[in-house]
Scaffold this active site. Structure first.
Site, mmCIF file in Angstrom:
data_model
loop_
_atom_site.group_PDB
_atom_site.id
_atom_site.type_symbol
_atom_site.label_atom_id
_atom_site.label_comp_id
_atom_site.label_asym_id
_atom_site.label_seq_id
_atom_site.Cartn_x
_atom_site.Cartn_y
_atom_site.Cartn_z
ATOM 1 N N ASP A 1 0.742 -1.067 -0.183
ATOM 2 C CA ASP A 1 0.039 -0.048 -0.132
ATOM 3 C C ASP A 1 0.794 1.379 0.049
ATOM 4 O O ASP A 1 1.636 1.472 0.779
ATOM 5 C CB ASP A 1 -0.775 -0.143 1.084
ATOM 6 C CG ASP A 1 -1.957 1.099 1.339
ATOM 7 O OD1 ASP A 1 -1.783 1.796 0.559
ATOM 8 O OD2 ASP A 1 -2.804 0.744 2.144
ATOM 9 N N ASP B 1 -10.470 4.023 -1.125
ATOM 10 C CA ASP B 1 -11.091 3.146 -0.568
ATOM 11 C C ASP B 1 -12.694 2.969 -0.551
ATOM 12 O O ASP B 1 -13.366 4.238 -0.417
ATOM 13 C CB ASP B 1 -10.834 3.374 1.101
ATOM 14 C CG ASP B 1 -9.200 3.041 1.321
ATOM 15 O OD1 ASP B 1 -8.475 2.951 0.368
ATOM 16 O OD2 ASP B 1 -9.057 3.264 2.581
ATOM 17 N N GLY C 1 -5.360 3.161 -7.824
ATOM 18 C CA GLY C 1 -5.277 3.784 -9.267
ATOM 19 C C GLY C 1 -4.764 4.830 -9.799
ATOM 20 O O GLY C 1 -4.815 5.193 -11.077
HETATM 21 C C1 GLA Z 1 -5.492 2.136 2.882
HETATM 22 C C2 GLA Z 1 -5.882 0.990 1.802
HETATM 23 C C3 GLA Z 1 -6.985 0.170 2.513
HETATM 24 C C4 GLA Z 1 -6.656 -0.227 4.051
HETATM 25 C C5 GLA Z 1 -5.895 1.107 4.710
HETATM 26 C C6 GLA Z 1 -5.054 0.239 6.175
HETATM 27 O O1 GLA Z 1 -6.156 3.110 3.264
HETATM 28 O O2 GLA Z 1 -6.434 1.672 0.782
HETATM 29 O O3 GLA Z 1 -7.564 -0.776 2.061
HETATM 30 O O4 GLA Z 1 -5.435 -1.191 3.577
HETATM 31 O O5 GLA Z 1 -4.922 1.643 4.005
HETATM 32 O O6 GLA Z 1 -4.239 1.485 6.636
#
Ligand code: GLA
Length: 521
Positions: A286, A346, A325
């Site tokens: 991430d 998200d 994305g």
């Molecule tokens: C981001 C990701 C989420 C999750 C959080 C965790 O927002 O997009 O899917 O993994 O971090 O902190």
């Protein structure tokens, strides 16, 4: 006599001068010492707020301040974010400071009120002007602590060989949507128990994925440590494997994860080796904290480092890119070794969020293929924010999109209706079709949409969606979709074959509902 008097005068003069100079030196030294004791700019320095998390780790906020008269400059680092102070007002010992993201591109600002109180700095902040402020106390930290590490050079781009995994979209569960930071070893074990025994495993669900907040710091050799929620990751992986399932984990290419935990930055190969040694089968990687060091344009090189590192372990580990994305990731995600890549921000457990994401994936269809998938984020089915009908729409849409099916609810306590949605094998079969061709919107009129997806063996999935807040009638003309009388029609939610209804199929679709068909010759 005159000469004697003269030499007496010179002596007197010399003594007076010496005493004066000595006195002056003493006074100067005193002033310097006092000034050193009491800096004229008392807020100047590195300050840290350490807020304990329940898992033994700390959430840290660093305020690196430079006070010059009535002005404060410097930086603020809070979890994954790094801000530069752009404005300050107040003084001499209480200030309001505003800081903006360092990249200057992201429209994200923070505001802190800081007041010196003895050896501490009282810090008060609020997200929105109407929020109750969060009060914190910062203490002095050694210079350099909390500073951003230097930027590591990036490798030249090359094509990372395909790892041969995820020939169909990954299916499983992820902790984030329901548990966020409350995920722990016992929860993961009981989720694996549930998945193995409630029919989900038999329906194809396989990965049990731990999201953010499992991390602690690093040991003296730089090895990533788990925090006290996960006492033994290897034992946990063994447990999940004994259930016939696989274990996934999460990290960030940055120094910190999204939730502010330890990231992988500078330890890519070492962490990949650790994951392999633990028996990890899936990594969600991430971006978050990486934005403090790298630009979006540098994402491919940053993600390639981990793509290579995972391959080097020789363990099959599905590689999931999570960078919302940006930079049209679908164009390069596969080249850096990615098996799937998030295409949006998200998801939330709400109709608006789910549909905004799901219905906006049409143009990405061409990039999905076996081994490499668009990921419109995890499922919210069963989390309570939508109706059962809406969750059926969610499941149908994700299946039409050949999206990963990662349940995001509490599998231990869901209703039988929710389980039935998640384990609808006919819908899952569409999602998992071996040709891996993502569906597309073929017709739209107001809130009504028709999507089709080519399936192996010349079959097709057809989904009729009603996004309106009221039930709607739709008359589908088979001929418009090139479907003839000879076709075999099946309703995938009613689990019924449909007799050929004539050239037109007139249906009423419930509000926010779907009718999903399989059409084969
Ligand atoms: C981001 C990701 C989420 C999750 C959080 C965790 O927002 O997009 O899917 O993994 O971090 O902190």
């Amino acid at each position: 006599m005159d000469a004697k008097r003269q030499s007496g005068h010179s002596l007197q003069f010399a003594i007076i001068t010496t005493v004066t100079i000595t006195l002056f030196l003493f006074v100067t030294l005193f002033v310097v010492l006092v000034a050193a004791q009491q800096p004229a700019e008392p807020l100047t320095g590195n300050w840290v707020v350490r807020t304990p998390n329940a898992d033994g780790t700390f959430r840290t906020t660093y305020l690196n301040l430079k006070q010059e008269g009535p002005r404060i400059t410097g930086s603020i680092r809070v979890t994954q974010f790094f801000y530069l102070i752009t404005e300050s007002s107040g003084g001499p010992e209480a200030f309001t400071i505003t800081a903006a993201m360092r990249d200057g591109k992201t429209d994200r600002k923070v505001q802190y009120e800081v007041t010196l109180a003895g050896d501490a700095l009282h810090v008060s902040t609020r997200r929105r002007p109407t929020d109750k402020p969060t009060e914190m106390v910062a203490v002095r930290a050694p210079a350099g602590e909390g500073a951003l590490p230097p930027r590591n050079p990036l490798p030249a781009l090359h094509k990372v060989p395909d790892n041969g995994l995820a020939r169909t979209p990954p299916m499983g569960w992820n902790s984030w949507n329901n548990f966020a930071s409350r995920v722990d070893d016992a929860t993961v074990r009981s989720i694996a128990d549930a998945m193995a025994s409630n029919g989900m495993k038999d329906a194809g669900y396989q990965y049990v994925n731990i999201d953010d907040t499992w991390e602690a710091g690093r040991d003296a050799n730089g090895n990533i440590q788990t925090n006290k929620k996960f006492p033994d990751m290897k034992a946990l992986a063994d447990y999940v494997h004994r259930k016939g399932l696989k274990l996934g984990i999460y990290s960030s290419p940055g120094p910190n994860t999204c939730a502010g935990y330890e990231g992988t930055y500078g330890h890519e190969e070492q962490d990949a080796r650790t994951y392999a040694a633990w028996g990890i089968d899936y990594l969600k990687y991430d971006w978050c904290g990486a934005r403090t060091l790298y630009t979006d344009e540098e994402m491919p090189a940053v993600y390639q480092i981990m793509g290579d590192a995972l391959l080097k372990t020789k363990r099959p580990i599905v590689y999931s890119l999570c960078q919302y994305g940006r930079l049209d990731v679908w164009e390069w995600g596969a080249d850096v070794g990615g098996n799937l890549w998030r295409t949006t921000g998200d998801i939330r457990d709400a109709w608006d969020s789910m549909t905004r994401i799901g219905f906006s994936q049409d143009e990405l269809a061409q990039w999905a293929r076996p081994g490499h998938w668009n990921d419109p984020d995890m499922l919210e089915i069963g989390n309570g924010g939508m109706t059962e009908t809406e969750y059926k729409t969610h499941m149908s849409l994700w299946a039409m999109l050949a999206a990963p099916l990662l349940a995001g609810n509490d599998l231990r306590s869901m209703t039988s209706e929710v389980l039935a949605i998640l384990t609808n094998r006919e819908v899952i079969a569409v999602d998992q079709d071996k040709d891996g061709k993502q569906g597309k919107q073929v017709w739209k009129s107001g809130d009504l949409e028709i999507w089709t997806r080519s399936l192996s063996g010349g079959a097709r999935a057809v989904a009729l969606f009603n996004r309106a807040a009221d039930p709607a009638k739709l008359a589908l003309h088979w001929a418009d979709l090139g479907i003839s009388e000879k076709a075999h029609l099946r309703d995938l939610w009613l689990h019924q074959n449909i007799e050929w209804p004539g050239p037109e199929y007139s249906v009423t679709i419930p509000r926010h509902g779907v009718i999903m068909l399989r059409v084969s010759q």
